[in-house]
Design an enzyme around this catalytic site. Structure first.
Site: not given
Ligand code: NOJ
Length: 903
Positions: A234, A381, A494, A554, A570, A628
């Site tokens: 991440d 979300d 996610d 993700r 992201d 998004h």
């Protein structure tokens, strides 16, 4: 306290990635050890150990420290599997991520002949390929049509750390029995068990693949820099042009050659690093082999890829192509394809972290109607949950989810909710209670439940490696369990790398324990895969296998395409990230994962209006199309801007919808052939070598070239038209251009560079409505782009109900269209049922036919709907740009017709 850490992480993210959080190769013990191998490791085949059988051979190989077991097996369709494992008596079992394969035992093929010689064992496969096991030094060469195309261990870097009993820590073994990174210790109770070897791609000018990295499409020389890292992480606001690991990993790489492309799938789910060395055959250890084929070794380009994995096996699949279509088919046979998605998933998705409440949701999706902008899906979300307890709705903000979903469904829209793999540690939370009771949670090194910090605060993690946990997880999506949901709700997984805010490198400790006595280090890269796969199974099961699910993940691994779409995480609202999305998506497509997209507009930060428009224009031609953004960004619904911005966004989204018949057909064809929908140039133009590494433009299918505007305030857009002696037509002006060549077009606010490839036919909606459902079975325009010789073009269309599995039982229509020059005075357009098993009854008719490159002077045209009664057709012809348009031909897509054009 953790709130502080999270806040710090978020603030840190506002600038750029904090590199300190992530290891370099130098900081990763095994990577450093493998990279340090520069002299031959001395493996050779043990005399007399070679045992041949119907499909290949087994042997032992050894060097002064280690003896290993080797197997080479011929698989169907020019594919070879090479496995290197410890010899009998290993202290531990190594993890093999067979779940990545469609078939845990891929179909083998009998070999034609095996010849055992003193220095080598030679295998001739039924497909006419040759595999040569060189005995000393150990090496495996692969030949296609007598030309060497690949080799394993040509650089003699095979390095295999066998499990051993813990003895004295010597200096050499620093990092072998424990490792510390940023004060977090990895206890390594079993020591190191890493594996690595080099794979040569002989003749390859470029190597592509091994996503996910924010890098150029063509992989770079890593020798003086960092290797590419595959370790699902991440990474907040990742950097562009960096080999750092990101959210997902597909250890598959393809070496491209005009005549003999080769792929290699490195089936290993542990942390992996890949060094890339562009060289030539003389320096790559293959002079003799190349010379045998009559070529000068120093003129033969070669790429060496060295793979190093922290644990697991060497389990490599070499796909021997040789053409691009073969490469994609062979990879698809191993790791599968994306099954036909529900049609809505190809529409536009509107997301934001977060839509606040039901009123907000309603205002947003009503806004799309009010502003005449198509939309299919609204996303919720993490804040929609009851304090980050997934599978629940916040009682105040989303107290009546059924009403919200019904309201969306009444307008033919869907809802996607987020469901992450970390589970709030709360004795009142039913998911936590059940998971704990059933022992479905990951354990730490001390055998107690693993705890980490994530959105809910103290969190535990589902052990998706346990098949029972997966089944249980799937069941949580049943309508009576996930209360408030209906068949119109689909799922977003996610944070499934998994993300652990206080873990090493923001992920799970490597010594955490999973089902089957495996450590997290063994299974790390396949963790998210199992989450999204069981989510998919759950969605399928909740509708008795009737409704096609949509799952976005993700994290991913090889094979993820079978059950998920993915996005690039992201990114940031700047031009560099817009540009970066293209090679990232091409790389994913190359590695077999076609349903991919990037956050339109950028996740972090606020795009200016120009950037936002350009991003919509690019996203409209990428497979997964979703706006998004982060919770700290300004609201960005398309109507919140200047009128011309809203107008340009509306145009981009409408253009996406207009091409939906083409997109849907391409996804259907992907499922049959493995070819991606978003294609790199080498796949379509292998004859045009300079275009192979293109990463600003791409093909949608084989017919449509896309080049969005990727620079700020430019007045002109320059477009490269690939191929040799082909013709291209500007989508808007119909103007023909030869290739290879470049064109400049004015870059106005509404400009998207679109070229139609001569020789192809593309179906497009003649009018766009606001959802895919309303656009379903609407009339189409057939765009025919005549080839360079002026005698041919063809294309296809696929139709079905757009949502169920009835197509698997024959409820579909797959038809082809052909334009042909019969002789000097006659050109015809015909259609044909390409799959007679398809029984879908459709009323889709052709509103108009546009012929680009009509280099004849039509006198009359008529249509035959049966054999006897031709009907005259009206048409217009423009001599200046050779454009012929036939309005209302009276033809249906799925009923046979023939149009004769006399000139
Ligand atoms: C991280 C994801 O990448 C992002 O898209 C999402 O909005 C946040 N998690 C919050 O769920």
């Amino acid at each position: 306290m953790w709130r502080l850490v999270v806040a710090w992480l978020l603030i840190g993210a506002l600038d750029a990635v904090d590199r300190q959080n992530f290891k370099t190769c130098e900081q990763s013990g095994f990577c450093k050890r493998h990279r340090a191998v520069t002299s031959p490791t001395g493996y050779e085949v043990v005399g007399d150990s070679v045992k041949t059988n119907e499909t290949g051979l087994h042997a032992l190989i050894k060097n002064k420290d280690t003896t290993l077991r080797l197997s080479i097996v011929a698989l169907k369709d020019s594919t070879v599997r090479v496995v290197i494992d410890e010899n009998d008596g290993a202290l531990r079992k190594r993890y093999q991520p067979l779940e990545a394969l469609v078939d845990r035992e891929p179909a083998q093929q009998k070999v034609k002949k095996i010849k055992e010689e003193a220095t080598a064992t030679k295998v001739l496969t039924t497909d006419g390929n040759r595999i040569v096991l060189q005995h000393k030094p150990f090496r495996i060469d692969f030949y296609v049509k007598d030309k060497i195309v690949s080799s394993i261990n040509a650089k003699e870097t095979l390095h295999f750390e066998a499990f051993k009993k813990k003895v004295l820590l010597s200096d050499r073994e620093k990092g072998f029995w424990e490792e510390t990174f940023k004060e977090i210790k990895d206890t390594k109770p079993h020591g190191s068990s890493s594996v690595g070897v080099d794979i040569a791609f002989v003749g390859a000018k470029h190597v592509f693949g091994i996503p996910e990295h924010a890098e150029s499409y063509s992989l770079r020389d890593t020798r003086t820099y960092e290797p590419y890292r595959l370790y699902n992480l991440d990474v907040f606001e990742y950097e562009t042009n960096s080999p750092m690991a990101l959210y997902g990993s597909i250890p598959y790489l393809v070496g491209v050659h005009q005549k003999r492309s080769v792929g290699a799938l490195w089936l290993n789910a542990a942390e992996t690093w890949v060094d890339i060395e562009p060289t030539t055959a003389d320096k790559g250890g293959l002079s003799k082999e190349v010379l045998d084929a009559d070529t000068k070794p120093r003129q033969v380009p070669q790429h060496n890829a060295r793979f190093y994995s922290e644990s697991g096996l060497i389990d490599v699949f070499i796909t021997l192509g040789p053409q691009p279509n073969d490469i994609f088919r062979q990879l698809a046979a191993l790791t599968g394809v994306t099954p036909l998605p529900p049609a809505f998933a190809l529409g536009y998705h509107q997301s934001r972290w977060n839509y606040k409440d039901q009123k907000d949701v309603k205002e947003v999706h009503d806004g799309f109607v009010k502003h005449d902008i198509p939309l299919d899906v609204l996303w919720l979300d993490i804040e929609h949950t009851d304090n980050k307890a997934y599978f629940t709705f916040d009682k105040d903000a989303f107290g009546k989810p059924e009403d919200m979903i019904k309201d969306l469904a009444d307008k033919n829209r869907k809802l996607v909710t987020i469901v992450d793999p970390h589970i709030k540690k709360d004795s009142k939370y039913y998911i936590y209670k059940e998971a704990k009771k059933n022992k479905y949670l990951v354990k730490d090194a001390k055998d107690t439940i693993y705890e980490g910090n994530c959105w809910p605060g103290d969190s535990t993690y589902i052990d998706f490696i346990n098949p029972k946990a997966r089944k249980w997880w799937s069941e949580q999506f049943a309508f009576d369990k996930y209360k408030g949901t209906t068949k119109d709700v689909h799922i977003w997984n996610d944070m499934n790398e998994p993300s652990v805010f206080n873990g090493p490198e923001i992920t799970m400790h490597k010594d955490a324990k999973h089902h089957g006595e495996f450590e997290h280090r063994d299974v790390h890269n396949v963790y998210g895969f199992h989450q999204h796969s069981s989510t998919f199974e759950g969605l399928k099961a909740r509708s008795n296998n009737e409704v096609r699910p949509f799952v976005l993940s993700r994290s991913f691994f090889a094979g993820s395409q079978r059950t998920a779409a993915v996005w690039t995480g992201d990114n940031k609202a700047d031009w560099a990230h817009l540009k970066q999305s293209i090679p990232m998506l091409l790389s994913l497509s190359t590695a077999g994962l076609p349903f991919v997209g990037a956050d339109v507009g950028g996740f972090f930060g606020n795009p200016d209006e120009e950037l936002l428009v350009r991003w919509y224009q690019a996203g409209a031609f990428q497979p997964f199309f979703r706006g998004h953004s982060h919770q700290d960004t300004k609201r960005r619904e398309p109507w919140l801007f200047a009128d011309n911005t809203t107008e340009a966004i509306r145009n981009a989204i409408k253009t996406r919808y207009a091409f939906l018949p083409y997109w849907y057909t391409l996804f259907y064809e992907h499922a049959k052939t493995g070819k991606p929908v978003m294609r790199p140039f080498w796949m379509e133009f292998i004859e045009d070598e300079p275009s192979w590494d293109e990463d600003r433009q791409w093909m949608v299918g084989n017919g449509l070239l896309v080049k969005p505007v990727l620079e700020e305030k430019v007045k002109e857009l320059s477009i490269y038209l690939p191929g040799k002696r082909q013709v291209w037509y500007d989508w808007e002006t119909h103007k023909a251009r030869p290739s290879p060549g470049a064109v400049q077009i004015p870059a106005e606010l509404n400009t998207i560079g679109l070229y139609h490839r001569g020789g192809t036919i593309i179906p497009k909606l003649s009018e766009v409505k606001l959802t895919t459902k309303e656009n379903h079975e609407q009339p189409i325009i057939l765009y025919i782009a005549v080839n360079q010789k002026g005698d041919f073009a063809n294309g296809t269309i696929y139709l079905d109900d757009g949502e169920s599995y009835a197509y698997e039982k024959g409820d579909f229509a797959y038809w082809g269209f052909t334009f042909k020059r019969e002789h000097d005075y006659l050109h015809t357009i015909t259609n044909k049922n390409l799959d007679k098993k398809g029984k879908f009854d459709s009323d889709v008719y052709i509103d108009k036919i546009v012929i680009r490159g009509a280099k004849f002077y039509p006198r009359n045209a008529h249509i035959f709907l049966d054999d006897f009664s031709p009907e005259d057709l009206e048409f217009e012809f423009n001599r200046d740009n050779f454009l012929m348009e036939i309005a209302n031909p009276g033809a249906f897509v799925t009923r046979e017709f023939r149009i004769d054009i006399h000139s």
